[in-house]
Scaffold this motif. Structure first.
Motif, mmCIF file in Angstrom:
data_model
loop_
_atom_site.group_PDB
_atom_site.id
_atom_site.type_symbol
_atom_site.label_atom_id
_atom_site.label_comp_id
_atom_site.label_asym_id
_atom_site.label_seq_id
_atom_site.Cartn_x
_atom_site.Cartn_y
_atom_site.Cartn_z
ATOM 1 N N ILE A 279 40.872 28.253 32.251
ATOM 2 C CA ILE A 279 41.047 27.468 33.470
ATOM 3 C C ILE A 279 41.307 28.415 34.634
ATOM 4 O O ILE A 279 41.794 29.532 34.449
ATOM 5 N N LEU A 280 40.966 27.972 35.837
ATOM 6 C CA LEU A 280 41.297 28.712 37.039
ATOM 7 C C LEU A 280 41.655 27.740 38.148
ATOM 8 O O LEU A 280 41.098 26.640 38.223
ATOM 9 N N LYS A 281 42.595 28.139 39.004
ATOM 10 C CA LYS A 281 42.974 27.306 40.135
ATOM 11 C C LYS A 281 41.831 27.257 41.145
ATOM 12 O O LYS A 281 41.131 28.254 41.364
ATOM 13 N N VAL A 282 41.660 26.085 41.748
ATOM 14 C CA VAL A 282 40.684 25.942 42.825
ATOM 15 C C VAL A 282 41.380 25.335 44.036
ATOM 16 O O VAL A 282 42.470 24.768 43.934
ATOM 17 N N GLU A 283 40.734 25.480 45.183
ATOM 18 C CA GLU A 283 41.260 24.930 46.425
ATOM 19 C C GLU A 283 40.107 24.403 47.260
ATOM 20 O O GLU A 283 38.931 24.609 46.921
ATOM 21 N N PHE A 284 40.444 23.727 48.355
ATOM 22 C CA PHE A 284 39.443 23.175 49.260
ATOM 23 C C PHE A 284 39.508 23.937 50.577
ATOM 24 O O PHE A 284 40.593 24.136 51.136
ATOM 25 N N ASP A 285 38.346 24.356 51.078
ATOM 26 C CA ASP A 285 38.335 25.071 52.349
ATOM 27 C C ASP A 285 38.378 24.078 53.512
ATOM 28 O O ASP A 285 38.551 22.867 53.319
ATOM 29 N N GLU A 286 38.194 24.574 54.733
ATOM 30 C CA GLU A 286 38.312 23.718 55.915
ATOM 31 C C GLU A 286 37.228 22.647 55.974
ATOM 32 O O GLU A 286 37.377 21.633 56.665
ATOM 33 N N ASP A 287 36.142 22.847 55.239
ATOM 34 C CA ASP A 287 35.079 21.844 55.167
ATOM 35 C C ASP A 287 35.194 20.979 53.921
ATOM 36 O O ASP A 287 34.255 20.254 53.575
ATOM 37 N N LEU A 288 36.344 21.077 53.243
ATOM 38 C CA LEU A 288 36.618 20.340 52.004
ATOM 39 C C LEU A 288 35.659 20.720 50.889
ATOM 40 O O LEU A 288 35.342 19.914 50.014
ATOM 41 N N ARG A 289 35.205 21.960 50.925
ATOM 42 C CA ARG A 289 34.395 22.489 49.832
ATOM 43 C C ARG A 289 35.302 23.183 48.817
ATOM 44 O O ARG A 289 36.279 23.839 49.179
#
Length: 300
Positions: A279-289
């Motif tokens: 598993i790896l952590k993910v995040e959302f950028d300013e464009d919600l990508r």
């Protein structure tokens, strides 16, 4: 460091445990445990297999089989022991062919569900009649036949409680109330810039008010996760984009603290390892990508 299009995987990305698994799937149950499954049966997962195995963890670090009886070894369901239509074994290139691929585990409506596919036969859906991840599981479909003729099945529960079945390259249909069949015909969800989000490994989830459709695609021999997003479950979906490099046929889940994660297994030689659950952590950028939580900077 694994990098693609200014995305990179975490430097310390390692398997959760040392056991051959493809198509890693994880869900958080109502009991506070995380549950993991995926394609098992190496080296025969391209030939004939039949087990669905499940592991559990309270912290995403230490994992143990949900069933510890010596002969069962975490196996909660088996084609030859429990199946009906799934038992038929065909031939591919003159040799027996009946693998069980890409089971996913989902906690929905107070119990656990397992989706899976038998190539050339179709998708199945199993329901735990005990409410526990170890089962026992029974065929949830009212008729004794596959739910669809495709591969790579998944489930998505929306905010209003509606449950959708997904499969193949982005096909979707709402299920009936008791999840014994489809309430409508399958339709294909397409991103704006491609004929599909991925040719297999479809997964759908909702975050930050948007629907995120994931799929797996080979690019120059590497197996990546692409995502397209929409404000509505049936679309229209925006452009597909690379979300998790070398992370094809993954899924996304939230932990107990609300952090989003992607599963991973490593399919090709450029991945940090091959065919092990991770598993790896993910995040959302300013464009919600969606992107891995560790991002390549201009100075790197």
């Amino acid at each position: 460091m694994m990098m693609t299009n200014n995305l990179r995987l975490p430097q310390l990305l390692e398997p959760l445990f040392d056991y051959p698994i493809r198509d890693t799937s994880i869900c958080l149950g109502d009991d506070g445990y995380y549950y993991l499954t995926g394609t098992t049966g190496a080296p025969d997962w391209w030939a004939v297999t039949g087990d669905i195995q499940v592991w559990k963890s309270v912290d995403l670090i230490q994992w143990s089989p949900v069933i510890t009886e010596p002969r069962r070894r975490s196996i909660v369901w088996n084609v030859d022991r429990d199946g009906t239509w799934q038992k038929e074994t065909g031939l591919r290139d003159g040799v027996p062919f009946r693998p069980l691929w890409a089971p996913e585990i989902h906690s929905i409506k107070g119990t656990f569900w397992l989706t899976y596919s038998i190539p050339r036969l179709g998708n199945g859906l199993l329901k735990s009649i005990s409410g526990r991840a170890e089962g026992p599981y029974v065929d949830a479909i009212a008729v004794n036949s596959p739910l669809s003729p495709h591969i790579d099945a998944s489930l998505f529960e929306d905010d209003d409680g509606a449950v959708y079945f997904l499969c193949d390259n982005g096909k979707i249909a709402r299920m009936n109330e008791d999840m014994t069949g489809l309430a409508e015909e399958l339709r294909l969800l397409c991103p704006a810039n491609a004929e599909h989000v991925g040719f297999e490994g479809t997964f759908l989830f909702k975050a930050l008010g948007r629907y995120h459709l994931a799929g797996a695609e080979f690019i120059d021999g590497d197996y990546h996760c692409f995502v397209a997003s929409s404000e509505h479950v049936y679309g229209p979906y925006g452009d597909r984009y690379l979300a998790v490099p070398y992370g094809g046929h993954n899924m996304f889940f939230q932990d107990k603290d609300g952090q989003w994660w992607s599963t991973f297994f490593g399919n090709d030689s450029n991945a940090p390892f091959r065919e092990r659950p991770a598993i790896l952590k993910v995040e959302f950028d300013e464009d919600l990508r969606i992107r891995p939580a560790v991002i390549l900077s201009d100075q790197d």
